[in-house]
Structures are given as C-alpha cells and as structure tokens.
Design an enzyme around this catalytic site. Structure first.
Site, PDB file in Angstrom:
ATOM      1  N   SER A  39       0.836  -1.204   0.000  1.00 55.81           N
ATOM      2  CA  SER A  39       0.000   0.000   0.000  1.00 55.81           C
ATOM      3  C   SER A  39       0.873   1.259   0.000  1.00 55.81           C
ATOM      4  CB  SER A  39      -0.955  -0.049   1.205  1.00 55.81           C
ATOM      5  OG  SER A  39      -1.995   0.879   1.078  1.00 55.81           O
ATOM      6  N   ASP A 161      -6.003  -3.173  -2.234  1.00 60.96           N
ATOM      7  CA  ASP A 161      -4.945  -2.937  -1.249  1.00 60.96           C
ATOM      8  C   ASP A 161      -4.279  -4.234  -0.780  1.00 60.96           C
ATOM      9  OD1 ASP A 161      -3.526  -2.259   1.154  1.00 60.96           O
ATOM     10  OD2 ASP A 161      -4.816  -0.519   1.415  1.00 60.96           O
TER      11      ASP A 161
END
Length: 285
Positions: A39, A161
């Site tokens: 991320s 993510d």
C-alpha cells in the site's frame, strides 16, 4: 548494496513516517537488495529503488490545494471514491512529481509490491522491470483501499490494497532467504488491530458482493495482522530482524494537516538517524 530484505508496512498517510526513515537511508546511500512494499509502503518502496529522496514526502506533504488527492464530501459522492487515484498514479509520476523510471528499471534491487487478488482473496507479490504504465498500475492496486478507492486492474485481474491479505509480509520476507530483514512499521509499539464494526462489515459485504473471497480477507484481516505482529515481536526480541516504528502518536490515515504530517515525517527521519548505528551493526554482524 547490502544483501537484506526491507519490508515496508502501509497505512496511507502514516507512510510519511516511512518516507522519513528511507530518506535518511538514501542520504547515507544505504540500499538493500530486496524491497517488499504494501500500500503506502509500495509507494515508498518504488521511490527508494529509484533513489528519489524526498519524492514520497512531496507527494503527501504539500500546501497546494490543487494537488490534494483526498476528495471533499461533494466530490466523494460524485466519484463514489474518497481518493483521486489518477492524481496519485498518473499526474504525480508523469507531470507534477516526476518519477525516475529509468533509474528504477536499471536498479539491481528486487522490488515487489503486495496486492490482494479480489477473486481469490489471496496476496500476490508483483514486480515490473520495464513498463512504466504497468508499474504505476501495480502501485495503484496495492494502494486501493476498500471503500476509499475503486478496484484496480492489472493484466485484466481485479486487485485491491495489499494490506487486506498481507499487511506486513514477514512470512514472505523469511521465504526470500536473506539472513537480514529490516521492517519499517507505521504503528506504535504493541499495536493490535481490532475487528471492523458490524456496520462497516455490512458495507464491505454490500460493496464487494461479487468478490466473497475478498470480503473474507477483509473480515479476517485483524487476526492475520495480529498474528504477524506477534511473530515480528518474537523475531525482534531474538535479534533476528531489525524493526523501526513510530514512538510518538501516529497521524490518521487521511491526515491532511501540513504541520502534523511534517512532524511525523521528521520523527521517522530523526529516529532513523538515532538508530542508524544499531542498524549497521545488525546488518554487518
């Protein structure tokens, strides 16, 4: 370049702590052979490999309103997303804060970015060594937080993510086989992730009803994260890995205040300076 694996946790704007840490290391020209980013950690990872000290900080910490990538309420309702991912992964790298693709692709460092496959719900570790557009697509996918950003596609596969399936890829780092592992966390010592509220879980189930395995990964994320933290603390205590984490209260994921972000960035930078000799001793022992 030192033969070691660098693991970078995400956390959206908490990643400015990591930016401070890495900018100090780049100032010392200390680079590790393997980098795994999740991320926001993926964004930090590519800037580390491209040797662009300060770039991650500039992308997140700025006073110019036109460069804000977190939408206000009106735009959020219109776009059905909280974040302007085109700004982050198109305008920033190609126009506003140019990314050095040439240096990145010429690097001998291996850089892997963690994404969550929406179909399987499993983590995947993607890399790219020649295509600028695909590299930014992978970064976008790794950073596409649920409910805040749209699902991202890479090679026709829907991803979100990376932190949903593998927030801190310590097990994957151990599999790389390097004797030395350095982990940069964005949460305070002792932090444990709580399960999402029932109302939030219902939002996830409605938003991603086409992807039951993705929903399952989201629902079990806290348990996986807490297990990983327990392992990290054990390995750290045994001196097998080197960990650096913030020692002051963290900023929020969507923090926009310039001074708060700058303070958190500087904390990472100063803390790495303080711990630098210990890091060298660990890497060389």
């Amino acid at each position: 370049m030192i033969k070691a694996t660098l693991v970078l946790e995400g956390g959206a704007n908490r990643g400015v702590f990591t930016s401070g840490v890495l900018d100090y290391l780049m100032g010392k020209e200390l680079y590790m052979s393997n980098v795994i980013g999740v991320s926001a950690g993926a964004c930090n990872a590519v800037d580390y490999v491209s040797k662009q000290a300060g770039r991650s900080r500039e992308c997140v910490i700025h006073r110019e309103k036109e460069y804000d990538y977190v939408y206000g309420l009106k735009k959020t309702l219109k776009e059905k997303a909280l974040m302007d991912m085109d700004m982050l992964f198109d305008k920033f790298p190609n126009e506003i804060y140019p990314f050095d693709f040439e240096t990145y692709f010429a690097s001998e460092m291996e850089c892997e970015l963690v994404v969550t496959n929406c179909i399987t719900g499993a983590a995947e570790y993607l890399s790219e060594d020649k295509d600028p557009e695909r590299l930014m697509k992978i970064c976008r996918a790794s950073s596409s937080m649920p409910l805040a950003a749209p699902i991202a596609n890479v090679d026709g596969i829907p991803y979100m993510d990376g932190g949903l399936a593998d927030s801190i890829p310590i097990e994957y780092a151990l599999e790389k086989g390097n004797d030395k592992i350095v982990v940069v966390l964005t949460r305070n010592p002792g932090y444990r992730k709580k399960r999402a509220l029932k109302a939030t879980e219902q939002l996830y189930k409605r938003a991603y009803k086409k992807y039951p395995n993705l929903v399952r990964a989201i629902m079990t994320r806290n348990a996986v994260y807490n297990r990983q933290m327990k392992l990290i603390e054990k390995l750290e205590e045994e001196g097998k890995i080197f960990v650096i984490r913030p020692l002051i209260p963290t900023v929020s994921r969507m923090e926009k205040d310039y001074d708060k972000l700058q303070h958190f960035y500087m904390h990472g930078n100063r803390l790495m300076k303080k711990e630098y000799q210990g890091l060298l001793e660990y890497l060389n022992e």
